[in-house]
Design a protein around this motif. Structure first.
Motif, PDB file in Angstrom:
ATOM      1  N   GLU A   1       0.842  -1.183   0.000  1.00  0.00           N
ATOM      2  CA  GLU A   1       0.000   0.000   0.000  1.00  0.00           C
ATOM      3  C   GLU A   1       0.885   1.243   0.000  1.00  0.00           C
ATOM      4  OE1 GLU A   1      -1.891  -0.645   3.722  1.00  0.00           O
ATOM      5  OE2 GLU A   1      -3.416  -2.021   2.932  1.00  0.00           O
ATOM      6  N   GLY A   2       0.267   2.402  -0.224  1.00  0.00           N
ATOM      7  CA  GLY A   2       1.004   3.661  -0.131  1.00  0.00           C
ATOM      8  C   GLY A   2       1.610   4.077  -1.455  1.00  0.00           C
ATOM      9  N   GLU A   3       2.797   4.692  -1.393  1.00  0.00           N
ATOM     10  CA  GLU A   3       3.436   5.281  -2.564  1.00  0.00           C
ATOM     11  C   GLU A   3       4.266   4.244  -3.318  1.00  0.00           C
ATOM     12  OE1 GLU A   3       3.989   9.838  -0.961  1.00  0.00           O
ATOM     13  OE2 GLU A   3       5.628   8.428  -0.656  1.00  0.00           O
ATOM     14  N   VAL A   4       3.941   4.062  -4.572  1.00  0.00           N
ATOM     15  CA  VAL A   4       4.690   3.111  -5.418  1.00  0.00           C
ATOM     16  C   VAL A   4       4.935   3.727  -6.793  1.00  0.00           C
ATOM     17  CG1 VAL A   4       3.975   1.009  -4.233  1.00  0.00           C
ATOM     18  CG2 VAL A   4       2.519   1.965  -6.018  1.00  0.00           C
ATOM     19  N   ALA A   5       5.186   5.036  -6.832  1.00  0.00           N
ATOM     20  CA  ALA A   5       5.388   5.711  -8.118  1.00  0.00           C
ATOM     21  C   ALA A   5       6.736   5.360  -8.738  1.00  0.00           C
ATOM     22  CB  ALA A   5       5.279   7.228  -7.928  1.00  0.00           C
ATOM     23  N   ARG A   6       7.752   5.115  -7.903  1.00  0.00           N
ATOM     24  CA  ARG A   6       9.104   4.883  -8.415  1.00  0.00           C
ATOM     25  C   ARG A   6       9.407   3.409  -8.628  1.00  0.00           C
ATOM     26  NH1 ARG A   6      11.610   9.624 -10.180  1.00  0.00           N
ATOM     27  NH2 ARG A   6      10.902  11.340  -8.852  1.00  0.00           N
ATOM     28  N   ASN A   7       8.631   2.532  -8.046  1.00  0.00           N
ATOM     29  CA  ASN A   7       8.849   1.093  -8.168  1.00  0.00           C
ATOM     30  C   ASN A   7       7.541   0.398  -8.483  1.00  0.00           C
ATOM     31  OD1 ASN A   7      11.690   0.490  -7.480  1.00  0.00           O
ATOM     32  ND2 ASN A   7      11.177   1.431  -5.529  1.00  0.00           N
ATOM     33  N   SER A   8       7.617  -0.688  -9.241  1.00  0.00           N
ATOM     34  CA  SER A   8       6.431  -1.516  -9.424  1.00  0.00           C
ATOM     35  C   SER A   8       6.284  -2.423  -8.207  1.00  0.00           C
ATOM     36  CB  SER A   8       6.562  -2.366 -10.689  1.00  0.00           C
ATOM     37  OG  SER A   8       7.589  -3.327 -10.531  1.00  0.00           O
TER      38      SER A   8
END
Length: 267
Positions: free
Chosen positions: A56-63
């Protein structure tokens, strides 16, 4: 009729009482040990093996698949025996992950909430390999190529000074941008505490030492009055030195201050 009271039982000898107490204690300890063994046996049953990890949360830089692939091999144990502290550390070693919160979800799942680094600047490392500075002023390692299109400023200073440099950069940037020479491209802090800014067009501004407020005040005065100096020449700024106590010195592109030599007299 005469009543007779029964005689009181004789107290047990001390060694017998001790034997009874010891036996009771042994039974209690044995019972607790059996209970603990039973609990341990139950917690190790395959039924409690982790079957899924929810990200959950921020995953903009990683898949999500990349995050799982990096962290999962470092996890050991099942739903009950998993060390949450070590699990959190495993996720925080994944590139771009700043902070992880891990919790168990009954009966066989793990929920992980991630906070990513938000890049605010490049950091000039001593080994020549640039690192990144996040919005909290923390230096972290990640692929610098991921931010090539974000026009981040470059900070160069002593180890441990990234947060202070980012804080002053945020105050200087809106001031120096008024020079119309572009944004701050690089901000330097020397080991002696002297500040220097390099702007996008190549102009260099030496701001000297002092508190953040002092450096900012000198820069404000310089920006406010520079037009009075440059208006007669109509040339862009090349270099400015604000370290003088009562003013500053500037050098403009294409303007020389060299005094021509006097022509030789004819003999």
């Amino acid at each position: 009729m005469v009543a007779f009271a029964a005689p009181a039982p004789a107290p047990l000898p001390g060694d017998v009482r001790l034997m009874h107490s010891t036996a009771n204690a042994v039974f209690v300890i044995a019972g607790l040990a059996l209970a603990a063994a039973a609990v341990l046996w139950v917690t190790r049953l395959p039924f409690f093996a982790l079957k899924s990890i929810r990200i959950e949360g921020e995953v903009a830089r990683n898949s999500i698949s990349t995050i799982r692939a990096n962290a999962a091999p470092k996890l050991a144990g099942n739903f009950f025996t998993l060390d949450l502290q070590k699990t959190r550390s495993a996720f925080e070693t994944v590139p771009w992950v700043r902070h992880a919160v891990v919790r168990r979800v009954w009966p066989d799942r793990l929920a992980v909430r991630l906070e990513e680094h938000h890049p605010a600047a490049l950091w000039a490392a001593e080994d020549g390999n640039d690192k990144l500075v996040n919005s909290q002023g923390e230096v972290f390692e990640a692929n610098v190529g991921d931010v090539e299109d974000e026009a981040l400023p470059r900070l160069a200073g002593p180890e441990g000074s990234a947060a202070a440099m980012l804080a002053l950069y945020r105050r200087l940037q809106p001031v120096l941008v008024r020079l119309d020479e572009g944004d701050i491209d690089e901000l330097h802090l020397s080991g002696r505490g002297s500040w220097r800014a390099e702007l996008e067009n190549g102009a260099v501004v030496e701001m000297g030492r002092g508190s953040d407020d002092e450096v900012l005040a000198r820069t404000e005065r310089f920006v406010r009055t520079l037009a009075q100096v440059t208006s007669r020449y109509q040339r862009p700024l090349e270099y400015a030195d604000l370290r003088h106590p009562d003013g500053y010195a500037v050098r403009l592109k294409g303007v020389t201050t060299t005094v021509p030599a006097a022509p030789a007299r004819r003999k």
